[in-house]
Design a protein around this motif. Structure first.
Motif, PDB file in Angstrom:
ATOM      1  N   THR A  15       0.545  -1.269  -0.040  1.00  0.00           N
ATOM      2  CA  THR A  15      -0.259   0.054  -0.571  1.00  0.00           C
ATOM      3  C   THR A  15       0.857   1.146  -0.127  1.00  0.00           C
ATOM      4  OG1 THR A  15      -1.814  -1.177   1.119  1.00  0.00           O
ATOM      5  CG2 THR A  15      -2.038   1.460   0.988  1.00  0.00           C
ATOM      6  N   ASP A  16       1.837   1.441   0.563  1.00  0.00           N
ATOM      7  CA  ASP A  16       2.758   2.487   0.664  1.00  0.00           C
ATOM      8  C   ASP A  16       4.098   1.843   1.586  1.00  0.00           C
ATOM      9  OD1 ASP A  16       2.196   2.856   3.753  1.00  0.00           O
ATOM     10  OD2 ASP A  16       0.921   3.594   3.382  1.00  0.00           O
ATOM     11  N   GLU A  17       4.790   2.827   2.140  1.00  0.00           N
ATOM     12  CA  GLU A  17       5.979   1.866   2.942  1.00  0.00           C
ATOM     13  C   GLU A  17       6.453   1.813   3.779  1.00  0.00           C
ATOM     14  OE1 GLU A  17       9.295   4.936   3.764  1.00  0.00           O
ATOM     15  OE2 GLU A  17       7.312   6.907   3.350  1.00  0.00           O
ATOM     16  N   TRP A  18       4.926   1.479   4.965  1.00  0.00           N
ATOM     17  CA  TRP A  18       4.322   1.552   6.242  1.00  0.00           C
ATOM     18  C   TRP A  18       3.207   0.324   6.486  1.00  0.00           C
ATOM     19  CZ3 TRP A  18       8.087   2.943   9.108  1.00  0.00           C
ATOM     20  CH2 TRP A  18       8.398   4.339   8.269  1.00  0.00           C
ATOM     21  N   THR A  19       2.344   0.175   5.086  1.00  0.00           N
ATOM     22  CA  THR A  19       1.351  -1.082   5.203  1.00  0.00           C
ATOM     23  C   THR A  19       1.461  -2.093   3.500  1.00  0.00           C
ATOM     24  OG1 THR A  19       0.170   0.365   4.293  1.00  0.00           O
ATOM     25  CG2 THR A  19      -0.063  -0.073   6.259  1.00  0.00           C
ATOM     26  N   ALA A  20       1.114  -3.330   4.286  1.00  0.00           N
ATOM     27  CA  ALA A  20       1.480  -4.275   2.880  1.00  0.00           C
ATOM     28  C   ALA A  20       0.136  -4.903   3.277  1.00  0.00           C
ATOM     29  CB  ALA A  20       2.876  -4.962   2.461  1.00  0.00           C
ATOM     30  N   THR A  29      -3.340 -11.692   4.768  1.00  0.00           N
ATOM     31  CA  THR A  29      -2.631 -10.752   6.109  1.00  0.00           C
ATOM     32  C   THR A  29      -2.625  -9.425   6.040  1.00  0.00           C
ATOM     33  OG1 THR A  29      -1.373 -12.988   7.029  1.00  0.00           O
ATOM     34  CG2 THR A  29      -0.367 -11.446   7.650  1.00  0.00           C
ATOM     35  N   ASP A  30      -2.723  -8.501   7.304  1.00  0.00           N
ATOM     36  CA  ASP A  30      -2.411  -7.212   6.964  1.00  0.00           C
ATOM     37  C   ASP A  30      -1.039  -6.738   7.437  1.00  0.00           C
ATOM     38  OD1 ASP A  30      -4.410  -6.612   5.307  1.00  0.00           O
ATOM     39  OD2 ASP A  30      -5.703  -6.487   6.256  1.00  0.00           O
ATOM     40  N   LEU A  31       0.173  -6.765   7.188  1.00  0.00           N
ATOM     41  CA  LEU A  31       1.099  -5.697   7.992  1.00  0.00           C
ATOM     42  C   LEU A  31       1.137  -4.104   7.665  1.00  0.00           C
ATOM     43  CD1 LEU A  31       1.961  -8.354   5.415  1.00  0.00           C
ATOM     44  CD2 LEU A  31       4.085  -8.649   7.312  1.00  0.00           C
ATOM     45  N   SER A  32       1.777  -3.991   9.803  1.00  0.00           N
ATOM     46  CA  SER A  32       1.707  -2.631   9.608  1.00  0.00           C
ATOM     47  C   SER A  32       3.119  -2.221  10.198  1.00  0.00           C
ATOM     48  CB  SER A  32       0.683  -2.191   9.986  1.00  0.00           C
ATOM     49  OG  SER A  32      -0.410  -1.448   9.189  1.00  0.00           O
ATOM     50  N   VAL A  33       3.812  -1.495   9.745  1.00  0.00           N
ATOM     51  CA  VAL A  33       5.266  -1.324  10.395  1.00  0.00           C
ATOM     52  C   VAL A  33       4.555   0.177  11.312  1.00  0.00           C
ATOM     53  CG1 VAL A  33       7.110   0.084  10.474  1.00  0.00           C
ATOM     54  CG2 VAL A  33       6.452  -1.595   8.091  1.00  0.00           C
ATOM     55  N   LEU A  34       4.817  -0.134  12.860  1.00  0.00           N
ATOM     56  CA  LEU A  34       4.246   0.136  13.951  1.00  0.00           C
ATOM     57  C   LEU A  34       5.880   1.444  13.915  1.00  0.00           C
ATOM     58  CD1 LEU A  34       2.356  -1.712  16.014  1.00  0.00           C
ATOM     59  CD2 LEU A  34       1.692  -0.092  14.209  1.00  0.00           C
ATOM     60  N   VAL A  35       6.573   0.688  14.185  1.00  0.00           N
ATOM     61  CA  VAL A  35       8.054   1.250  14.719  1.00  0.00           C
ATOM     62  C   VAL A  35       9.358   1.251  14.506  1.00  0.00           C
ATOM     63  CG1 VAL A  35       9.134   2.017  17.046  1.00  0.00           C
ATOM     64  CG2 VAL A  35       7.129   1.849  17.016  1.00  0.00           C
ATOM     65  N   GLN A  36      10.293   2.296  13.922  1.00  0.00           N
ATOM     66  CA  GLN A  36      11.013   1.229  13.268  1.00  0.00           C
ATOM     67  C   GLN A  36      12.732   2.189  14.454  1.00  0.00           C
ATOM     68  OE1 GLN A  36      11.727   2.313   9.510  1.00  0.00           O
ATOM     69  NE2 GLN A  36      13.560   1.798   9.258  1.00  0.00           N
TER      70      GLN A  36
END
Length: 85
Positions: A15-20, A29-36
């Motif tokens: 979707t963008d650099e934080w979600t797929a 399965t939805d993936l979301s980057v919460l913290v880096q």
């Protein structure tokens, strides 16, 4: 292990650099980057990812947080810790 190895029919949509989203024939399965950042203090950037998975039929679902880190000299991430919610 890659998604393609786990399920060759899986399709990744970024979707963008934080979600797929990864979708198989009977699951999603939805993936979301919460913290880096360096979350465990070892000097290497880590990523905290939320995964929300569900079957296309029935009531199965799961939510997990996974702490991932870089593997030296490779373009992959390794799971350091996993938390079921």
């Amino acid at each position: 292990m890659s998604w393609a190895t786990t399920d060759p029919a899986a399709i990744l949509t970024v979707t963008d650099e934080w979600t797929a989203r990864v979708k198989g024939p009977d699951w999603i399965t939805d993936l979301s980057v919460l913290v880096q950042g360096d979350l465990n203090g070892d000097g290497v950037d880590d990523v905290l990812v939320e995964t929300i998975s569900a079957g296309m039929e029935g009531s199965w679902s799961e939510v997990r947080l996974r702490l991932l880190t870089s593997v030296p000299n490779q373009d992959v991430l390794e799971i350091l810790e996993e938390f079921a919610l």
